[in-house]
Design a protein around this motif. Sequence first.
Motif, PDB file in Angstrom:
ATOM      1  N   GLY A   1       0.776  -1.232   0.000  1.00 46.52           N
ATOM      2  CA  GLY A   1       0.000   0.000   0.000  1.00 46.52           C
ATOM      3  C   GLY A   1       0.804   1.277   0.000  1.00 46.52           C
ATOM      4  N   HIS A   2       2.111   1.177  -0.234  1.00 46.37           N
ATOM      5  CA  HIS A   2       2.965   2.365  -0.294  1.00 46.37           C
ATOM      6  C   HIS A   2       3.610   2.444  -1.669  1.00 46.37           C
ATOM      7  CE1 HIS A   2       3.081   3.681   3.997  1.00 46.37           C
ATOM      8  NE2 HIS A   2       2.652   2.437   4.172  1.00 46.37           N
ATOM      9  N   ARG A   3       3.777   3.663  -2.161  1.00 48.74           N
ATOM     10  CA  ARG A   3       4.417   3.839  -3.469  1.00 48.74           C
ATOM     11  C   ARG A   3       5.930   3.741  -3.309  1.00 48.74           C
ATOM     12  NH1 ARG A   3       4.877   5.410  -8.498  1.00 48.74           N
ATOM     13  NH2 ARG A   3       6.271   7.111  -9.103  1.00 48.74           N
ATOM     14  N   ALA A   4       6.539   2.936  -4.190  1.00 50.39           N
ATOM     15  CA  ALA A   4       7.994   2.792  -4.188  1.00 50.39           C
ATOM     16  C   ALA A   4       8.501   2.883  -5.614  1.00 50.39           C
ATOM     17  CB  ALA A   4       8.405   1.462  -3.576  1.00 50.39           C
TER      18      ALA A   4
ATOM     19  N   ARG B   1      17.321  13.146  -8.197  1.00 52.54           N
ATOM     20  CA  ARG B   1      16.256  12.181  -8.517  1.00 52.54           C
ATOM     21  C   ARG B   1      15.727  11.513  -7.249  1.00 52.54           C
ATOM     22  NH1 ARG B   1      15.631   8.726 -13.221  1.00 52.54           N
ATOM     23  NH2 ARG B   1      13.472   8.003 -13.156  1.00 52.54           N
ATOM     24  N   ILE B   2      16.616  11.241  -6.290  1.00 49.02           N
ATOM     25  CA  ILE B   2      16.173  10.662  -5.026  1.00 49.02           C
ATOM     26  C   ILE B   2      15.288  11.650  -4.282  1.00 49.02           C
ATOM     27  CG2 ILE B   2      16.923   9.782  -2.777  1.00 49.02           C
ATOM     28  CD1 ILE B   2      19.515   8.857  -4.103  1.00 49.02           C
ATOM     29  N   ARG B   3      15.727  12.906  -4.224  1.00 45.29           N
ATOM     30  CA  ARG B   3      14.932  13.920  -3.514  1.00 45.29           C
ATOM     31  C   ARG B   3      13.559  14.091  -4.159  1.00 45.29           C
ATOM     32  NH1 ARG B   3      20.053  16.558  -3.685  1.00 45.29           N
ATOM     33  NH2 ARG B   3      21.072  16.563  -1.639  1.00 45.29           N
TER      34      ARG B   3
ATOM     35  N   GLU C   1      10.050  13.713  -2.228  1.00 44.50           N
ATOM     36  CA  GLU C   1       9.071  14.808  -2.212  1.00 44.50           C
ATOM     37  C   GLU C   1       7.710  14.371  -2.749  1.00 44.50           C
ATOM     38  OE1 GLU C   1      11.034  17.823  -4.437  1.00 44.50           O
ATOM     39  OE2 GLU C   1      12.466  18.303  -2.825  1.00 44.50           O
ATOM     40  N   GLU C   2       7.712  13.340  -3.599  1.00 43.07           N
ATOM     41  CA  GLU C   2       6.457  12.784  -4.110  1.00 43.07           C
ATOM     42  C   GLU C   2       5.865  11.750  -3.164  1.00 43.07           C
ATOM     43  OE1 GLU C   2       7.725  11.249  -7.836  1.00 43.07           O
ATOM     44  OE2 GLU C   2       7.897  13.227  -8.784  1.00 43.07           O
TER      45      GLU C   2
END
Length: 423
Positions: free
Chosen positions: A90-93, A121-123, A127-128
């Motif tokens: 249930g989490h976006r990865a 890109r990691i940040r 942030e998303e």
Amino acid sequence: MPGTIVMKFGGTSVADAERIKRAARRIVDKRELGHAVVAVLSARGKTTDELIAMAEEVSSNPDPREMDMLLSSGERISCALCAMAINDLGHRAISLTGSQAGIVTDESHTKALILDVRADRIREGLEEDSIVLVAGFQGVSSTGKDVTTLGRGGSDTSAVAIAAALGAEVCEIYTDVAGVYTADPRIVPDARLLSTVSFEEMLEMAASGAGVLQLRSLEYARSHGVRIHCRSSFDDEPGTVVLAEGETMEQPLITAVTHSTAEARMTLVGVPDEPGAAARIFQALAAVNVNVDMIVQNEPVSAGGLAEISFTIPRDDLRVARAALEPLQGDAFGGLTAHEEMGKVSIVGAGMRSHPGVAAKVFAVLAEEGVNIDMIATSPIKISCVIERDEVERAVQVLHAAFELSGEGTISEEQPFKAAEAL
């Protein structure tokens, strides 16, 4: 508000589907506590060894650039699979390769050094509100043209470098051991778990064979102020925290006994007794990225005589070292011999600085066991002895007992252990 945490999972921690799901659950648990989470994953189980074997099946001398292309695939597989498991929870990865994550290295294939981490890109992923998974052990050359890999244990270095770039609260290294012990628990079953250890001691331990944390990752963490927490991926016990110098902690006489069975000794005879002779030899080794550990030079007794130099290197580098030195034979030295079956045993402890007699005790204990010492190296907090490979286990056991390092908090026989993670 909880900050960013970097979590690194080693090869045994993601070795099969159930372990990948367990790692995904731990990552999600951290996210649900409010942390921004970046996870760095190694290749699954023995994947890297299997890839190396595949290369050796088709080439006796695999091209280093193509080896990096091949070896970097293992960590990408781990990250993609773990991202799928996290999405199912249930989490976006999102999963990123080392180059996508902005890990920039030099041009040294199979042993590249990190020059910079451009973590934009990691940040963006954080942030998303995504969990970001980064393939460890790899990056992209500074020209931006080639995939590179960081060498054995490089995923630890990837994780620490990312933690430094993000200003993370901590870099948690999850492995198949509960933390850092006073000796390898497979050799000394009553070895004691250390709740804390200093960077200074941990660097010496890693350099002398302790495989739970990789040397280059520790050097990077120390220089960039990254806090490291080493713990088991199989339980929730606190593990071992690596402390910076100046933080309050006890400094015992001896902290640990470490060992390595992956040493080779090279001896060069007929070395001219003149300025620059040793420089030519070790410059040739440095040019091919061979790391030299101990060095002993015997000076000639008579004027105009020839010297002899012995040194130790990782056994895996022996072929490359021979090839680098052979062109110098007849000029920089007369002859070369190699002994592949060497090992090393070391004692490490910050308290050694203020306690005389430690070296004498080490040598006496080994002598009583009939262990012959081939080479000796020391630092203010370490004594290392090169010995025959088949005598290493006995040497570790007698030194651990002689310095009374056992105590409460020892391991159970059921818990799996391994001296060093797969990449």
